[in-house]
Design an enzyme around this catalytic site. Sequence first.
Site, mmCIF file in Angstrom:
data_model
loop_
_atom_site.group_PDB
_atom_site.id
_atom_site.type_symbol
_atom_site.label_atom_id
_atom_site.label_comp_id
_atom_site.label_asym_id
_atom_site.label_seq_id
_atom_site.Cartn_x
_atom_site.Cartn_y
_atom_site.Cartn_z
ATOM 1 N N ASP A 139 2.510 -10.818 2.380
ATOM 2 C CA ASP A 139 1.253 -10.697 1.640
ATOM 3 C C ASP A 139 1.479 -11.401 0.316
ATOM 4 O OD1 ASP A 139 -0.779 -9.907 -0.059
ATOM 5 O OD2 ASP A 139 -0.621 -7.763 0.414
ATOM 6 N N ASP A 183 -2.179 -9.826 5.164
ATOM 7 C CA ASP A 183 -0.880 -10.451 5.436
ATOM 8 C C ASP A 183 -1.040 -11.782 6.175
ATOM 9 O OD1 ASP A 183 0.375 -8.120 4.460
ATOM 10 O OD2 ASP A 183 0.055 -7.160 6.399
ATOM 11 N N TYR A 226 7.071 1.090 -5.423
ATOM 12 C CA TYR A 226 5.969 0.664 -4.564
ATOM 13 C C TYR A 226 5.627 -0.813 -4.726
ATOM 14 C CZ TYR A 226 1.439 0.123 -2.472
ATOM 15 O OH TYR A 226 0.414 -0.317 -1.694
ATOM 16 N N LYS A 237 2.876 -1.517 1.523
ATOM 17 C CA LYS A 237 3.542 -1.021 2.735
ATOM 18 C C LYS A 237 4.219 -2.158 3.473
ATOM 19 C CE LYS A 237 3.601 3.337 4.146
ATOM 20 N NZ LYS A 237 4.723 3.691 3.292
HETATM 21 P P1 13P Z 1 -0.815 -3.790 1.365
HETATM 22 O O1 13P Z 1 0.554 -3.216 1.571
HETATM 23 O O2 13P Z 1 -1.401 -4.250 2.668
HETATM 24 O O3 13P Z 1 -0.807 -4.844 0.326
HETATM 25 O O4 13P Z 1 -1.765 -2.608 0.890
HETATM 26 C C1 13P Z 1 -1.460 -1.964 -0.284
HETATM 27 C C2 13P Z 1 -2.397 -0.883 -0.673
HETATM 28 O O5 13P Z 1 -2.172 -0.249 -1.666
HETATM 29 C C3 13P Z 1 -3.593 -0.579 0.087
HETATM 30 O O6 13P Z 1 -4.329 0.457 -0.507
HETATM 31 MG MG MG Z 2 -1.807 -6.375 -0.386
HETATM 32 MG MG MG Z 3 -0.745 -5.812 3.909
#
Ligand code: 13P
Ligand code: MG
Ligand code: MG
Length: 366
Positions: A11, A52, A230, A233
């Site tokens: 991402d 992504d 963080y 994800k």
């Molecule tokens: P991503 O990991 O897909 O960037 O999403 C992060 C997020 O905080 C969604 O609420």
């Molecule tokens: Mg994201």
């Molecule tokens: Mg993502």
Amino acid sequence: MKITISVLKADVGSIGGHLKPSLALIEEIRKFIAERARGLLIDYYISSTGDDIAILCTHTRGPGDQKIHQLAWEAFQAGTTVARKSGLYGAGQDLLKDAFSGNVRGLGPAVAEMEIDERESEPFIFFAADKTDPGAYNLPFYLAFADPMYCSGLILSPKMSQGFKFRIIDVSFTEKTKVIELVAPEELYDIAVLLRDTEKYVIESIYSRSTGNQAVAISTQRLHNIAGKYTGKDDPVAIVRVQGEFPATGEVLAPFNIGHYVAGFMRGSHIGPLMPCRLNATISYFDGPPVVTGAAFSMKEGKLTEPADVFDHPYWDTIRTSVAQKASEIRRQGFCGPSMLPISELEYGGVVEKLNQLEKRFTYTD
Ligand code: 13P
Ligand code: MG
Ligand code: MG
Ligand code: 13P
């Protein structure tokens, strides 16, 4: 002929929050790969799932190859420049280190790779999931490779009757790769004991026991272990070979009709059902629901056909409706109980900070 299939996914920025990359960003990455593919890649396919971008490529250089990884890393960097210029959200989100050091493992992008002896016909599926983590594949691939209730080939096909070997990683152990190999059907209960804990134990790969050939490769990176905080994800990708000594395409897809609950969803901190979506799916409700897409290919000497979109069929419309209902249902209870992840898995520090503050205000009585 020995062929390596590599998927590298990151991402590096998206429109309107964590929804989808811009066309300009995808185009930049496609152009970058196209210009440098000669002499390195046999073929490639660029796609997006949620926010992504995945680079799927075929070559003969083996897994973990420095040149292939560097190509992907630089393509994601070029994408990040475009993302920054157009003000995309989270530009460069998954490029956690400034410098490339030989291999993208541990730097942020997700990687799934396997080297195969290409069969006469080589069908495989490339899965990508957004707003979830690698443990999301535990249940569907357990059912597709070890449960005759989902995979009829386990009882119908002599080529599959010996079952499959699972390599499972403890992703909470970050100093080294901590891995165990277990075989189905003899060790089914041991496999289940591990796979129930999707945040700790994750399928890394699966092998046919009759031929020893690899069927599955899954990205097992955990971004928040790499970054220590963080960063989004660990939206996972997977490569699954199908037919012949492996489950049929439809057997691999079958368990995705459960819409099972996975970790992820809003802020990577909740539980939501995994929705099988069409290719290039975007994100919506509560930064979710967690989505999975599948592109099936056939391949000859590393040359790919166009993708067949495995969840683009009327059957999956009804599944999406029921998964949407499951998503709404668990969201009705907000922050309370199992709809939000336990503290160890929360992707934001806010709750822990608050608890530390509140701890000082507790009083004790007998
Ligand atoms: P991503 O990991 O897909 O960037 O999403 C992060 C997020 O905080 C969604 O609420
Ligand atoms: Mg994201
Ligand atoms: Mg993502
Ligand atoms: P075919 O007989 O068309 O090859 O199909 C076999 C199969 O695997 C169907 O699931």
